[in-house]
Write a protein that holds these residues in place. Sequence first.
Motif, PDB file in Angstrom:
ATOM      1  N   GLN A  51      59.948  54.283  34.135  1.00  8.61           N
ATOM      2  CA  GLN A  51      60.452  52.994  35.169  1.00  8.61           C
ATOM      3  C   GLN A  51      61.533  53.013  35.914  1.00  8.61           C
ATOM      4  N   ARG A  52      61.742  52.759  36.980  1.00  4.47           N
ATOM      5  CA  ARG A  52      62.918  52.813  37.655  1.00  4.47           C
ATOM      6  C   ARG A  52      64.165  52.018  37.365  1.00  4.47           C
ATOM      7  N   GLU A  53      63.556  50.774  36.788  1.00  6.91           N
ATOM      8  CA  GLU A  53      64.657  49.641  36.369  1.00  6.91           C
ATOM      9  C   GLU A  53      64.246  49.154  34.946  1.00  6.91           C
ATOM     10  N   TYR A  54      65.022  49.079  33.993  1.00  6.31           N
ATOM     11  CA  TYR A  54      64.499  48.509  32.888  1.00  6.31           C
ATOM     12  C   TYR A  54      65.319  47.284  32.401  1.00  6.31           C
ATOM     13  N   ARG A  55      64.768  46.014  32.198  1.00  4.29           N
ATOM     14  CA  ARG A  55      65.446  44.901  31.944  1.00  4.29           C
ATOM     15  C   ARG A  55      65.252  44.551  30.280  1.00  4.29           C
ATOM     16  N   ALA A  56      66.507  44.216  29.585  1.00  8.79           N
ATOM     17  CA  ALA A  56      66.295  44.052  28.238  1.00  8.79           C
ATOM     18  C   ALA A  56      67.221  42.668  27.979  1.00  8.79           C
ATOM     19  N   HIS A  57      66.877  42.090  26.816  1.00  9.88           N
ATOM     20  CA  HIS A  57      67.446  40.951  26.404  1.00  9.88           C
ATOM     21  C   HIS A  57      67.967  41.282  24.750  1.00  9.88           C
ATOM     22  N   VAL A  58      69.236  40.720  24.760  1.00  4.90           N
ATOM     23  CA  VAL A  58      69.899  40.957  23.290  1.00  4.90           C
ATOM     24  C   VAL A  58      70.621  39.599  23.187  1.00  4.90           C
ATOM     25  N   ARG A  59      70.490  39.072  22.064  1.00  8.11           N
ATOM     26  CA  ARG A  59      71.040  37.953  21.609  1.00  8.11           C
ATOM     27  C   ARG A  59      72.669  38.250  21.557  1.00  8.11           C
ATOM     28  N   GLU A  60      73.642  37.288  21.595  1.00  8.74           N
ATOM     29  CA  GLU A  60      74.993  37.493  21.679  1.00  8.74           C
ATOM     30  C   GLU A  60      75.697  37.638  20.354  1.00  8.74           C
ATOM     31  N   ASP A  61      74.987  37.350  19.328  1.00  6.24           N
ATOM     32  CA  ASP A  61      75.324  37.550  17.769  1.00  6.24           C
ATOM     33  C   ASP A  61      74.543  38.708  17.310  1.00  6.24           C
ATOM     34  N   ALA A  62      74.091  39.616  17.973  1.00  2.54           N
ATOM     35  CA  ALA A  62      73.325  41.019  17.536  1.00  2.54           C
ATOM     36  C   ALA A  62      74.583  41.758  17.216  1.00  2.54           C
ATOM     37  N   PRO A  63      74.449  42.308  15.953  1.00  3.58           N
ATOM     38  CA  PRO A  63      75.471  43.253  15.284  1.00  3.58           C
ATOM     39  C   PRO A  63      75.468  44.605  16.007  1.00  3.58           C
ATOM     40  N   PRO A  64      76.722  45.164  16.060  1.00  2.39           N
ATOM     41  CA  PRO A  64      76.555  46.717  16.471  1.00  2.39           C
ATOM     42  C   PRO A  64      75.674  47.462  15.685  1.00  2.39           C
ATOM     43  N   GLY A  65      74.853  48.485  16.762  1.00  6.53           N
ATOM     44  CA  GLY A  65      73.866  49.298  16.024  1.00  6.53           C
ATOM     45  C   GLY A  65      72.683  48.854  16.469  1.00  6.53           C
ATOM     46  N   THR A  66      72.601  47.602  16.864  1.00  9.56           N
ATOM     47  CA  THR A  66      71.308  47.057  17.298  1.00  9.56           C
ATOM     48  C   THR A  66      70.888  47.753  18.626  1.00  9.56           C
ATOM     49  N   ALA A  67      69.219  48.060  18.509  1.00  9.83           N
ATOM     50  CA  ALA A  67      68.605  48.692  19.526  1.00  9.83           C
ATOM     51  C   ALA A  67      68.209  47.712  20.561  1.00  9.83           C
ATOM     52  N   VAL A  68      68.675  47.940  21.857  1.00 10.30           N
ATOM     53  CA  VAL A  68      68.478  47.147  22.918  1.00 10.30           C
ATOM     54  C   VAL A  68      67.114  47.485  23.777  1.00 10.30           C
ATOM     55  N   CYS A  69      66.917  48.511  24.066  1.00 11.19           N
ATOM     56  CA  CYS A  69      65.779  49.087  24.635  1.00 11.19           C
ATOM     57  C   CYS A  69      65.691  50.695  24.410  1.00 11.19           C
ATOM     58  N   ARG A  70      64.400  51.220  24.877  1.00  8.05           N
ATOM     59  CA  ARG A  70      64.203  52.461  24.725  1.00  8.05           C
ATOM     60  C   ARG A  70      63.949  53.087  26.220  1.00  8.05           C
ATOM     61  N   LEU A  71      64.811  53.855  26.732  1.00  9.09           N
ATOM     62  CA  LEU A  71      64.351  54.568  28.129  1.00  9.09           C
ATOM     63  C   LEU A  71      63.404  56.008  27.772  1.00  9.09           C
ATOM     64  N   GLN A  72      62.529  56.108  28.689  1.00 10.61           N
ATOM     65  CA  GLN A  72      61.706  57.254  28.698  1.00 10.61           C
ATOM     66  C   GLN A  72      61.666  57.959  29.927  1.00 10.61           C
ATOM     67  N   ALA A  73      61.938  59.070  29.787  1.00 10.15           N
ATOM     68  CA  ALA A  73      61.847  60.066  30.829  1.00 10.15           C
ATOM     69  C   ALA A  73      60.905  61.210  30.471  1.00 10.15           C
ATOM     70  N   ALA A  74      60.531  62.095  31.287  1.00 11.25           N
ATOM     71  CA  ALA A  74      59.738  63.262  30.885  1.00 11.25           C
ATOM     72  C   ALA A  74      59.967  64.438  32.151  1.00 11.25           C
ATOM     73  N   ASP A  75      59.944  65.243  31.736  1.00 12.88           N
ATOM     74  CA  ASP A  75      59.960  66.617  32.834  1.00 12.88           C
ATOM     75  C   ASP A  75      58.777  67.508  32.310  1.00 12.88           C
ATOM     76  N   PRO A  76      57.860  67.814  33.321  1.00 12.65           N
ATOM     77  CA  PRO A  76      56.867  68.667  33.150  1.00 12.65           C
ATOM     78  C   PRO A  76      57.228  70.126  33.054  1.00 12.65           C
ATOM     79  N   ASP A  77      58.206  70.712  33.284  1.00 10.00           N
ATOM     80  CA  ASP A  77      58.743  72.186  33.098  1.00 10.00           C
ATOM     81  C   ASP A  77      58.342  72.504  31.751  1.00 10.00           C
ATOM     82  N   LEU A  78      58.321  73.646  31.450  1.00  3.47           N
ATOM     83  CA  LEU A  78      57.945  74.329  30.073  1.00  3.47           C
ATOM     84  C   LEU A  78      59.387  74.788  29.497  1.00  3.47           C
ATOM     85  N   GLY A  79      59.585  74.783  28.060  1.00  2.89           N
ATOM     86  CA  GLY A  79      60.799  75.266  27.281  1.00  2.89           C
ATOM     87  C   GLY A  79      61.856  74.527  27.535  1.00  2.89           C
ATOM     88  N   ALA A  80      62.904  74.960  27.584  1.00  4.85           N
ATOM     89  CA  ALA A  80      64.516  74.358  27.997  1.00  4.85           C
ATOM     90  C   ALA A  80      64.348  73.734  29.068  1.00  4.85           C
TER      91      ALA A  80
END
Length: 135
Positions: free
Chosen positions: A6-35
Amino acid sequence: MPRFAQREYRAHVREDAPPGTAVCRLQAADPDLGANGEVRYALDPRHGDPEGYFAVDERTGVLRLQRPLDREARALHHLVVQARDGGTPPEAASALVSVVVLDVNDNAPAIRLLFLTETGRPQLSEGARPGPTGP
């Protein structure tokens, strides 16, 4: 070259969420092989998070909360996350992340009572009706 799902991600998090809380997961892929096809994530240093509220895991793309939030101070955070491949030189793509801080009723209610009686103690008339009596 990496490409975000996605070009833009929108997430919501409660203001009382503790540090370490997962907010969202971004995903990117590259079709090249190896490194050249290995993708690493990072906050964009120019458009990242100077206050240090968030961090992104360089391998998984999971955006996590780093420190407590306060919706009254800031209700919306905008970040730019980069995905870089392992090429030489590395190629990069960017995605915008908007994090909405959800309000939590974290302020204790204030009750002020004013007794207008001769004794200064509460009294209730037997003819009183239910409901508010004034401001």
